[in-house]
Design a protein around this motif. Sequence first.
Motif, short mmCIF file in Angstrom:
data_model
loop_
_atom_site.label_atom_id
_atom_site.label_comp_id
_atom_site.label_asym_id
_atom_site.label_seq_id
_atom_site.Cartn_x
_atom_site.Cartn_y
_atom_site.Cartn_z
N VAL A 142 0.86 -1.17 0.00
CA VAL A 142 0.00 0.00 0.00
C VAL A 142 0.90 1.24 0.00
N PHE A 143 0.52 2.26 -0.76
CA PHE A 143 1.30 3.49 -0.77
C PHE A 143 1.30 4.08 0.65
N THR A 144 2.43 4.59 1.08
CA THR A 144 2.57 5.08 2.45
C THR A 144 1.69 6.29 2.74
N HIS A 145 1.26 7.03 1.73
CA HIS A 145 0.38 8.18 1.96
C HIS A 145 -1.09 7.78 2.06
N ASN A 146 -1.42 6.52 1.80
CA ASN A 146 -2.82 6.07 1.81
C ASN A 146 -3.22 5.66 3.24
N SER A 147 -3.37 6.67 4.09
CA SER A 147 -3.61 6.43 5.52
C SER A 147 -4.94 5.72 5.78
N ALA A 148 -5.96 5.98 4.98
CA ALA A 148 -7.24 5.30 5.19
C ALA A 148 -7.10 3.80 4.95
N ALA A 149 -6.42 3.41 3.88
CA ALA A 149 -6.22 1.99 3.59
C ALA A 149 -5.35 1.34 4.66
N ILE A 150 -4.31 2.02 5.08
CA ILE A 150 -3.43 1.47 6.11
C ILE A 150 -4.21 1.25 7.40
N ALA A 151 -5.05 2.21 7.78
CA ALA A 151 -5.88 2.05 8.99
C ALA A 151 -6.84 0.87 8.85
N LEU A 152 -7.40 0.69 7.67
CA LEU A 152 -8.29 -0.45 7.42
C LEU A 152 -7.55 -1.76 7.64
N TYR A 153 -6.36 -1.87 7.08
CA TYR A 153 -5.60 -3.11 7.21
C TYR A 153 -5.19 -3.36 8.66
N TYR A 154 -4.78 -2.32 9.37
CA TYR A 154 -4.46 -2.48 10.80
C TYR A 154 -5.68 -2.97 11.57
N LYS A 155 -6.86 -2.44 11.24
CA LYS A 155 -8.10 -2.83 11.92
C LYS A 155 -8.32 -4.34 11.83
N ASN A 172 4.67 11.31 -13.52
CA ASN A 172 5.29 12.64 -13.41
C ASN A 172 6.74 12.57 -12.94
N GLY A 173 7.26 11.35 -12.73
CA GLY A 173 8.64 11.18 -12.31
C GLY A 173 8.83 10.99 -10.81
N ASP A 174 7.79 11.27 -10.02
CA ASP A 174 7.89 11.07 -8.57
C ASP A 174 8.15 9.59 -8.27
N LEU A 175 8.86 9.36 -7.16
CA LEU A 175 9.12 8.00 -6.69
C LEU A 175 8.41 7.82 -5.35
N TRP A 176 7.51 6.84 -5.28
CA TRP A 176 6.69 6.65 -4.09
C TRP A 176 7.11 5.41 -3.32
N ASP A 177 7.05 5.51 -2.00
CA ASP A 177 7.30 4.38 -1.12
C ASP A 177 6.06 3.50 -1.02
N ALA A 178 6.27 2.23 -0.71
CA ALA A 178 5.17 1.30 -0.46
C ALA A 178 5.41 0.61 0.87
N LEU A 179 4.36 0.48 1.63
CA LEU A 179 4.39 -0.26 2.89
C LEU A 179 3.96 -1.68 2.62
N GLU A 180 4.75 -2.64 3.09
CA GLU A 180 4.43 -4.06 2.94
C GLU A 180 3.75 -4.48 4.24
N MET A 181 2.59 -5.12 4.13
CA MET A 181 1.83 -5.55 5.30
C MET A 181 1.43 -7.01 5.15
N GLY A 182 1.25 -7.68 6.28
CA GLY A 182 0.85 -9.09 6.24
C GLY A 182 -0.05 -9.45 7.40
N LEU A 183 -0.81 -10.50 7.19
CA LEU A 183 -1.71 -11.03 8.22
C LEU A 183 -1.59 -12.54 8.23
N LEU A 184 -1.10 -13.10 9.34
CA LEU A 184 -1.07 -14.56 9.50
C LEU A 184 -2.48 -15.02 9.87
N LEU A 185 -2.95 -16.03 9.18
CA LEU A 185 -4.32 -16.51 9.42
C LEU A 185 -4.35 -17.70 10.37
#
Length: 185
Positions: A142-155, A172-185
């Motif tokens: 998930v893109f690091t600026h996507n706080s709503a999605a990150i909060a959803l996944y943490y939930k 546009n040439g910008d380089l974006w970070d991505a957060l890697e997340m996981g859930l063990l089932l």
Amino acid sequence: MKTVCACLAGAFASRTQPRRSTCEDLQVVEAPFEIRPARDEDRLPLAVLFAAVAQERDGIGAEPPVDVDARAASWKLDGALVAIARDDIVGWLHVEQTPFGFGEIGMMVAREWRGCGVGSALVAAAIDWARERDVHKLSLSVFTHNSAAIALYYKFGFVEEGRRVKHFRRANGDLWDALEMGLLL
């Protein structure tokens, strides 16, 4: 699973009491949408939704232009769930099941349906889907600026597993970070 959008509280005020989802003890508010497996006839509407979300240029990796016909023809339906409201697709989540026992998630929700429980219902359904298939873990980027999605996944219990620095080059040439997340089932 049928659920109700809290955003439509004026029209559905009597139906805003939460009910339990099928995913453990997490609550999903009832809404006028349903989650079901994607079907062949969903290909074109999914491609149109994909193009609309890509047009926003901030939630998914794709950017315009999107060849809707080509996207519709190539859409993978195995492991795909859709959120349907008034016969329209308003959300999609895909679990790419790997031969190693984990699944990779991709998701998108129509702008006007964000914050209405669609993402929660899709993630809950994906967790159930994965457990039924003996998937031991779900992962996503998930893109690091996507706080709503990150909060959803943490939930739902996803945890941060790493960061890909300047990983995605945007048009546009910008380089974006991505957060890697996981859930063990």
